[in-house]
Write a protein that holds these residues in place. Structure first.
Motif, PDB file in Angstrom:
ATOM      1  N   ASN A  19       0.854  -1.188   0.000  1.00 13.93           N
ATOM      2  CA  ASN A  19       0.000   0.000   0.000  1.00 13.93           C
ATOM      3  C   ASN A  19       0.891   1.239   0.000  1.00 13.93           C
ATOM      4  O   ASN A  19       1.677   1.450   0.930  1.00 13.93           O
ATOM      5  N   PRO A  20       0.797   2.097  -1.010  1.00 13.41           N
ATOM      6  CA  PRO A  20       1.681   3.271  -1.089  1.00 13.41           C
ATOM      7  C   PRO A  20       1.520   4.235   0.081  1.00 13.41           C
ATOM      8  O   PRO A  20       2.423   5.034   0.353  1.00 13.41           O
ATOM      9  N   GLU A  21       0.383   4.189   0.773  1.00 12.21           N
ATOM     10  CA  GLU A  21       0.210   5.061   1.930  1.00 12.21           C
ATOM     11  C   GLU A  21       1.233   4.750   3.024  1.00 12.21           C
ATOM     12  O   GLU A  21       1.636   5.643   3.778  1.00 12.21           O
ATOM     13  N   VAL A  22       1.656   3.487   3.121  1.00 16.65           N
ATOM     14  CA  VAL A  22       2.601   3.094   4.168  1.00 16.65           C
ATOM     15  C   VAL A  22       3.962   3.735   3.904  1.00 16.65           C
ATOM     16  O   VAL A  22       4.583   4.317   4.808  1.00 16.65           O
ATOM     17  N   LEU A  23       4.434   3.642   2.678  1.00 19.03           N
ATOM     18  CA  LEU A  23       5.714   4.268   2.338  1.00 19.03           C
ATOM     19  C   LEU A  23       5.644   5.778   2.553  1.00 19.03           C
ATOM     20  O   LEU A  23       6.577   6.378   3.119  1.00 19.03           O
ATOM     21  N   ALA A  24       4.571   6.411   2.127  1.00 18.18           N
ATOM     22  CA  ALA A  24       4.454   7.853   2.291  1.00 18.18           C
ATOM     23  C   ALA A  24       4.513   8.232   3.779  1.00 18.18           C
ATOM     24  O   ALA A  24       5.140   9.241   4.146  1.00 18.18           O
ATOM     25  N   GLU A  25       3.893   7.429   4.636  1.00 19.26           N
ATOM     26  CA  GLU A  25       3.917   7.727   6.062  1.00 19.26           C
ATOM     27  C   GLU A  25       5.324   7.589   6.633  1.00 19.26           C
ATOM     28  O   GLU A  25       5.761   8.425   7.445  1.00 19.26           O
ATOM     29  N   PHE A  26       6.045   6.577   6.210  1.00 19.28           N
ATOM     30  CA  PHE A  26       7.397   6.410   6.747  1.00 19.28           C
ATOM     31  C   PHE A  26       8.368   7.442   6.176  1.00 19.28           C
ATOM     32  O   PHE A  26       9.338   7.813   6.853  1.00 19.28           O
ATOM     33  N   GLU A  27       8.136   7.906   4.982  1.00 17.31           N
ATOM     34  CA  GLU A  27       8.941   9.030   4.489  1.00 17.31           C
ATOM     35  C   GLU A  27       8.698  10.267   5.364  1.00 17.31           C
ATOM     36  O   GLU A  27       9.640  11.005   5.693  1.00 17.31           O
ATOM     37  N   ARG A  28       7.467  10.468   5.781  1.00 17.09           N
ATOM     38  CA  ARG A  28       7.157  11.567   6.688  1.00 17.09           C
ATOM     39  C   ARG A  28       7.863  11.389   8.031  1.00 17.09           C
ATOM     40  O   ARG A  28       8.425  12.345   8.592  1.00 17.09           O
ATOM     41  N   ILE A  29       7.862  10.177   8.547  1.00 21.07           N
ATOM     42  CA  ILE A  29       8.508   9.892   9.830  1.00 21.07           C
ATOM     43  C   ILE A  29      10.013  10.135   9.730  1.00 21.07           C
ATOM     44  O   ILE A  29      10.617  10.748  10.625  1.00 21.07           O
ATOM     45  N   LEU A  30      10.627   9.655   8.655  1.00 18.40           N
ATOM     46  CA  LEU A  30      12.060   9.903   8.464  1.00 18.40           C
ATOM     47  C   LEU A  30      12.363  11.400   8.490  1.00 18.40           C
ATOM     48  O   LEU A  30      13.302  11.856   9.164  1.00 18.40           O
ATOM     49  N   ARG A  31      11.584  12.179   7.773  1.00 19.84           N
ATOM     50  CA  ARG A  31      11.837  13.619   7.699  1.00 19.84           C
ATOM     51  C   ARG A  31      11.626  14.289   9.057  1.00 19.84           C
ATOM     52  O   ARG A  31      12.337  15.240   9.400  1.00 19.84           O
ATOM     53  N   PHE A  32      10.655  13.805   9.821  1.00 22.20           N
ATOM     54  CA  PHE A  32      10.431  14.382  11.150  1.00 22.20           C
ATOM     55  C   PHE A  32      11.703  14.313  11.990  1.00 22.20           C
ATOM     56  O   PHE A  32      12.100  15.307  12.613  1.00 22.20           O
ATOM     57  N   TRP A  33      12.364  13.171  12.008  1.00 22.16           N
ATOM     58  CA  TRP A  33      13.556  13.011  12.839  1.00 22.16           C
ATOM     59  C   TRP A  33      14.796  13.611  12.187  1.00 22.16           C
ATOM     60  O   TRP A  33      15.654  14.175  12.871  1.00 22.16           O
ATOM     61  N   LEU A  34      14.881  13.528  10.865  1.00 21.69           N
ATOM     62  CA  LEU A  34      16.010  14.164  10.183  1.00 21.69           C
ATOM     63  C   LEU A  34      15.963  15.677  10.369  1.00 21.69           C
ATOM     64  O   LEU A  34      17.008  16.326  10.547  1.00 21.69           O
ATOM     65  N   ASP A  35      14.777  16.251  10.333  1.00 27.49           N
ATOM     66  CA  ASP A  35      14.644  17.691  10.561  1.00 27.49           C
ATOM     67  C   ASP A  35      15.105  18.082  11.965  1.00 27.49           C
ATOM     68  O   ASP A  35      15.584  19.201  12.179  1.00 27.49           O
ATOM     69  N   ARG A  36      14.976  17.183  12.916  1.00 25.06           N
ATOM     70  CA  ARG A  36      15.405  17.480  14.291  1.00 25.06           C
ATOM     71  C   ARG A  36      16.924  17.365  14.442  1.00 25.06           C
ATOM     72  O   ARG A  36      17.487  17.777  15.463  1.00 25.06           O
ATOM     73  N   GLY A  37      17.586  16.738  13.462  1.00 24.92           N
ATOM     74  CA  GLY A  37      19.033  16.633  13.505  1.00 24.92           C
ATOM     75  C   GLY A  37      19.561  15.231  13.727  1.00 24.92           C
ATOM     76  O   GLY A  37      20.773  15.043  13.913  1.00 24.92           O
ATOM     77  N   VAL A  38      18.685  14.221  13.701  1.00 18.59           N
ATOM     78  CA  VAL A  38      19.137  12.839  13.861  1.00 18.59           C
ATOM     79  C   VAL A  38      20.071  12.473  12.713  1.00 18.59           C
ATOM     80  O   VAL A  38      19.850  12.843  11.555  1.00 18.59           O
ATOM     81  N   ASP A  39      21.119  11.720  13.026  1.00 20.23           N
ATOM     82  CA  ASP A  39      22.152  11.389  12.039  1.00 20.23           C
ATOM     83  C   ASP A  39      21.899  10.096  11.291  1.00 20.23           C
ATOM     84  O   ASP A  39      22.556   9.832  10.282  1.00 20.23           O
ATOM     85  N   GLY A  40      20.975   9.267  11.780  1.00 20.94           N
ATOM     86  CA  GLY A  40      20.728   8.026  11.076  1.00 20.94           C
ATOM     87  C   GLY A  40      19.741   7.142  11.816  1.00 20.94           C
ATOM     88  O   GLY A  40      19.182   7.502  12.855  1.00 20.94           O
ATOM     89  N   PHE A  41      19.562   5.942  11.256  1.00 19.49           N
ATOM     90  CA  PHE A  41      18.541   5.023  11.741  1.00 19.49           C
ATOM     91  C   PHE A  41      19.072   3.594  11.750  1.00 19.49           C
ATOM     92  O   PHE A  41      19.883   3.224  10.910  1.00 19.49           O
ATOM     93  N   ARG A  42      18.600   2.828  12.705  1.00 20.04           N
ATOM     94  CA  ARG A  42      18.748   1.377  12.663  1.00 20.04           C
ATOM     95  C   ARG A  42      17.370   0.840  12.295  1.00 20.04           C
ATOM     96  O   ARG A  42      16.381   1.114  12.979  1.00 20.04           O
TER      97      ARG A  42
END
Length: 557
Positions: free
Chosen positions: A198-221
């Motif tokens: 479902n493309p809505e799932v990818l769109a939501e996780f792209e939003r989540i990634l940007r939320f934390w990247l905007d705060r200054g997070v350097d990466g993800f596990r």
């Protein structure tokens, strides 16, 4: 939002500075509930981590990895996420997270956080809406809702089993009160899997990634990274294992290409490491230049104290990753594995990717603890002398063993209940850290506070405070190895050439551009072996007369 991390004080060559930081970084995994308690409730929190950052900086690592701190019912220690863009009150607030991020960056430490894309909590707004919306709804299309088998749909769609034991299917009650559809969960029933078709799932996780990247997070596990796509024909399997397509046609690689595009929008070389227990060539496919950056090497974790297995893990992993231009990522411990002091001391290897079988769990006697500590010290030298990135799990630098005698009533891992007690779960590697003092809670929390899992009295000998003043301690060794790694390019990059055949002694020549040639010797036997001529930069045991004691390792220049 948080500024970028301050530059490291260690000198690096121009060619090294041109290489992304994550290619040879050492990451320090912090399990928030078990690191440090700032408010006296017996549970670790973000402020506690911030207060203890000087310990991390003094260790000499490059980055943190924080296990989940999101709002969650805590059925699976926060891996059942109810809100991906906030902090659970038990750990603090978003302001506390921002303060932690800023304090880490001031110390030159990057910060990476867990991302859990395979599943969420059954209390996540999306899933609650899906249950309320009924069959055929757009809300249910974000998950795997399927009609059951049998005359009235009373049987699960197939025989697939959960990682934590029991069926991978749970039936819901429809809005009208009738028995309804079944939803799929690879883990606990409270962790419904997303439908990544479902493309809505990818769109939501792209939003989540940007939320934390905007705060200054350097990466993800990225948790359970290779299991996002399921075979939705839902065929029965002989052993109840799920059918999870691994090839390019599965679509999972397109997910990570999309994640990579998001991360590449941001400055500062943001990165991600994936968790997958797949074979080397399958893992390497996730590390192509347009996908993820790093992948944990679980072959190395599972090799145990075994020379041929270790050598094969090193050789084959390096070859597979080199084919796609990626570094290898070495690890022996994390929050899902029995601590290595216990594994090496009891001569057991991990069973499966996540939960060790209770039949292999053995309480260490004094002799086995000494043996396990000696071997874990040697493995720390090897782990941090291989080319690429490495991960250290909090408490590993103290030589903590698994706590295998936790009372049944305190165990919280969902695997315990779902396996009918056959598995004791992973709580034994998650016991709160000992910082100081001679009795629990050992500075983890204010005096007389009961910690969320009880600490062994014997940990009085393993506190940070005790080891700080002991030049022969595991803490002193880890600091020494990490200092040598930062000073010597050949300890973190370059080539591996085997100098000696044989199952009981591993001899690796390490060489990098612009650096000296080093030799790493790992003696897996119980008898001393001769060291090559040169200066011993670091050793896990005292070397005397050019000899390396049994079950020890050294780096020689």
């Amino acid at each position: 939002m948080s500024s970028a991390p301050a530059s490291s004080s260690s000198a690096r060559s121009t060619s090294e500075e041109a290489s992304p930081w994550w290619r040879d970084a050492v990451f320090y995994q912090v399990y928030p509930r078990s690191y440090a308690d700032s408010d006296g409730d017996g549970m670790g929190d973000l402020r506690g981590i911030t207060e203890r950052l000087d310990h991390v900086a003094a260790l000499g690592v490059d980055a943190l990895w924080l296990s989940p701190f999101y709002p969650s019912p805590q059925v699976d220690a926060g891996y059942d996420v109810a809100d991906y863009c906030d902090v659970d009150p038990m750990f603090g607030t978003l302001d506390d997270f921002d303060a932690l991020l800023a304090a880490a960056h001031e110390r030159g430490l990057r910060v990476t956080i867990d991302l859990v894309p395979n599943h969420c909590s059954d209390q996540h707004p999306w899933f609650r809406a899906a249950v309320a919306a009924g069959r055929g709804s757009a809300e249910r299309a974000r998950f795997h809702f399927v009609d059951g088998r049998g005359e009235n749909g009373e049987l699960p769609p197939n025989n697939w089993q959960s990682v934590f034991g029991g069926p991978s299917w749970t039936r819901v009650t429809e809005p009208d009160g009738t028995p309804g559809q079944w939803y799929y969960h690879l883990f606990a029933a409270e962790q419904p899997d997303f439908d990544w078709g479902n493309p809505e799932v990818l769109a939501e996780f792209e939003r989540i990634l940007r939320f934390w990247l905007d705060r200054g997070v350097d990466g993800f596990r990225i948790d359970v990274s290779d299991a996002l796509i399921k075979d939705t024909s839902w065929p029965d399997t002989e052993d109840g294992s799920p059918v999870i397509p691994k090839g390019e046609s599965s679509g999972v690689h397109e997910v990570y290409r999309a994640f990579r595009r998001v991360m590449d929008e941001y400055p500062g070389e943001r990165m991600a490491v994936i968790e997958t227990g797949a074979p080397d060539d399958v893992v390497a496919a996730f590390l192509r230049p347009d996908e993820m950056h790093l992948a944990f090497n679980f072959r190395f974790v599972k090799a145990g104290w075994d020379g041929p297995s270790l050598r094969a893990a090193v050789d084959e992993s390096i070859v597979a990753n080199a084919a796609v231009g990626a570094p290898t990522t070495w690890v022996t411990d994390n929050h899902d594995t029995t601590r290595s002091v216990t594994r090496y001391g009891a001569d057991v290897k991990l069973v499966g990717d996540y939960v060790p079988d209770v039949a292999q769990a053995r309480s260490l006697d004094a002799e086995a603890f000494v043996r396990g500590t000696r071997r874990a010290r040697a493995m720390a030298v090897l782990l941090l002398s291989l080319p690429g990135a490495a991960y250290v799990y909090a408490g590993q630098e103290l030589g903590l063993p698994e706590v295998e005698d936790l009372p049944l009533e305190v165990l919280q891992d969902p695997a315990v209940a779902r396996s009918g007690g056959r598995v004791r779960g992973r709580d034994g590697c998650r016991v709160p850290l000992p910082w100081s003092g001679v009795r629990p809670p050992f500075g983890f929390a204010p005096d007389d506070v009961a910690t969320w899992l009880p600490q062994p009295e014997a940990w009085a000998d393993l506190t940070v405070e005790r080891q700080e003043s002991d030049r022969s301690s595991m803490l002193a060794l880890c600091r020494a190895v990490l200092a040598a790694r930062r000073a010597e390019p050949a300890m973190r990059g370059g080539t591996v050439v085997w100098e000696q055949e044989g199952p009981d002694v591993l001899v690796l020549r390490r060489q990098a551009d612009g650096g000296s040639t080093l030799t790493v010797v790992v003696n897996l036997s119980e008898e001393p072996v001769a060291l090559p001529a040169g200066e011993v930069l670091v050793a896990s045991s005292t070397t005397d007369g050019g000899l390396l004691p049994g079950e020890s390792a050294a780096v020689v220049r």
